[in-house]
Design an enzyme around this catalytic site. Structure first.
Site, PDB file in Angstrom:
ATOM      1  N   LYS A 189       5.918   4.104  -5.366  1.00 20.49           N
ATOM      2  CA  LYS A 189       6.032   5.556  -6.080  1.00 20.49           C
ATOM      3  C   LYS A 189       7.191   5.372  -7.074  1.00 20.49           C
ATOM      4  CE  LYS A 189       2.212   6.537  -6.206  1.00 20.49           C
ATOM      5  NZ  LYS A 189       1.707   7.390  -4.577  1.00 20.49           N
TER       6      LYS A 189
HETATM    7  C1  PLP Z   1       0.058   7.637  -3.963  1.00 22.88           C
HETATM    8  C2  PLP Z   1      -0.582   8.701  -4.215  1.00 22.88           C
HETATM    9  C3  PLP Z   1      -1.208   9.909  -3.815  1.00 22.88           C
HETATM   10  C4  PLP Z   1      -1.026  10.429  -2.251  1.00 22.88           C
HETATM   11  O1  PLP Z   1       0.773   9.435  -2.126  1.00 22.88           O
HETATM   12  P1  PLP Z   1       1.022   8.800  -0.074  1.00 22.88           P
HETATM   13  O2  PLP Z   1       1.913   9.330  -0.096  1.00 22.88           O
HETATM   14  O3  PLP Z   1       0.313   7.147  -0.476  1.00 22.88           O
HETATM   15  O4  PLP Z   1       0.300   9.388   1.217  1.00 22.88           O
HETATM   16  C5  PLP Z   1      -2.001  10.957  -4.292  1.00 22.88           C
HETATM   17  N1  PLP Z   1      -2.259  10.766  -5.229  1.00 22.88           N
HETATM   18  C6  PLP Z   1      -2.092  10.073  -6.505  1.00 22.88           C
HETATM   19  C7  PLP Z   1      -2.327  10.039  -7.327  1.00 22.88           C
HETATM   20  C8  PLP Z   1      -1.267   8.726  -5.639  1.00 22.88           C
HETATM   21  O5  PLP Z   1      -0.991   8.050  -6.829  1.00 22.88           O
END
Ligand code: PLP
Length: 382
Positions: A189
């Site tokens: 991210k």
């Molecule tokens: C990455 C992501 C999540 C969840 O986050 P995690 O930290 O991987 O649990 C939720 N929604 C979207 C759109 C994402 O890209």
């Protein structure tokens, strides 16, 4: 044409984290001190994030847990419905169903792939309690319209801002205003804490509840943990989860937050480069974006109807370029399937979605190489 990474068979990754010496040293510091659970580093990371957003923040183990706990703490559960775009990571849907509620798949706008506010009203029932916009590729979409809609029908807004750390909407940072926003700090991210996530909210009662829910429902344990102790004599009144963040994760997050503006700038410059390379290219449609405000988490494109996506993907892979698909719509998954597939834009577009590599450790030469390879793939296979 040469892969600028050299011809040593080095794959250009779709996404990856960008880690400096500062993160490594911070982790070593935690390892040396020997306190890995939720403690001083987590408190420090929450304080730094609160400063960043101008609001209180609670950190948890990942973004999915952040979404689930935000819903739980808002009292949304069994018998309730949540409006959410079908075109999202399955985490949004699983978080809603983990809370006991039912995700109601909605359509997206053609130009941004964000929640289509024009047909939200048609999905409304007596059971609708919340709307979960997903800031696809870092774009908050028509957030004003979503908040107006929510206000009109007395719905909570739980923003899935997993793609949007650092993005702003009408000059206001995502998470700094509105109801509640959930971020993910997983490895790929906009900033990472290894795994991790957080909830930012205007609702102090909701945040206080989440502080307990993340620690198995143990009441008022957070302050003790932050001072290196824990609560032994306690009460539990409801279902909780072991969803807290660890000091190791927070140590990474603190350093990434310090670098966040540089990391965001890099993503924006790379995405702009794709735009100048590909905006007039036949067979490619780019999403609408404004990189002065939006921090692009991913770079999805929409291929022309005559192109076979798998052929293009294979061609690019042969050129050592990894691509992705964001996402297979959730209403096509067995667990979440809909009887009536009334999602025209999603259904028309998802088979043509292709995501090109984007992460802060790429450079312009690599973006140019990927762009040229894509153009060649289209010319060869169109
Ligand atoms: C990455 C992501 C999540 C969840 O986050 P995690 O930290 O991987 O649990 C939720 N929604 C979207 C759109 C994402 O890209």
């Amino acid at each position: 044409m040469q892969n600028p990474l050299g011809s040593a068979g080095k794959l250009i990754k779709l996404s990856k984290s960008s880690i400096s010496q500062a993160e490594k040293s911070a982790v070593m510091g935690v390892l040396d001190r020997g306190m890995f659970g939720m403690g001083a580093e987590v408190q420090k990371f929450e304080d730094a994030l609160s400063q960043y957003f101008g609001r209180n923040v609670v950190c948890v183990v990942n973004g999915t847990a952040a979404l689930q706990l935000a819903l739980e703490a808002a009292g949304i559960g069994v018998g309730d419905e949540v409006l959410v775009p079908s075109l999202t990571y399955v985490a949004s849907f699983q978080a809603i169903s983990a809370a006991g509620a039912t995700p109601v798949p909605c359509d997206v706008f053609e130009d941004t792939l964000t929640l289509n506010t024009a047909d939200l009203a048609s999905r409304l029932t007596e059971k609708t309690k919340a709307v979960m916009p997903v800031h696809y590729a870092g774009n908050p979409g028509d957030l004003d319209a979503i908040y107006l809609f929510a206000e009109k029908y007395k719905l909570r807004v739980i923003e899935d801002a997993a793609h949007a750390f650092g993005s702003s909407y009408k000059s206001k940072r995502i998470g700094s205003y509105g109801d509640t926003a959930c971020f993910s700090f997983d490895g790929i991210k906009n900033i990472t804490s290894g795994e991790g996530g957080c909830i930012v909210s205007a609702d102090e009662v909701l945040l206080e509840k989440i502080r307990d829910l993340r620690l198995l429902g143990v009441k008022n344990d957070t302050q003790n943990r932050y001072s290196g102790r824990r609560t032994w004599e306690f009460d539990v009144t409801e279902q909780g989860w072991r969803y807290h963040m660890s000091n190791i994760m927070a140590a990474i997050g603190i350093e990434q937050l310090k670098r966040s503006e540089n990391l965001a700038h890099k993503r924006q410059e790379l995405a702009k480069r794709y735009h100048s390379n590909l905006s007039c290219q036949k067979g490619v449609r780019l999403l609408q974006a404004s990189y002065a405000h939006q921090v692009p988490h991913i770079f999805p494109i929409i291929l022309g109807e005559n192109l076979d996506r798998e052929t293009i993907r294979e061609f690019l892979y042969g050129h050592e370029i990894e691509t992705g698909i964001h996402y297979k719509p959730n209403h096509l998954l067995t667990k979440f399937q809909l009887k009536s597939h009334d999602l025209p834009v999603t259904n028309r577009i998802y088979k043509r979605l292709l995501t090109l590599p984007l992460h802060p450790d790429l450079n312009f030469d690599e973006i140019d190489y990927i762009s040229k390879s894509l153009i060649l793939a289209i010319e060869t296979n169109g």
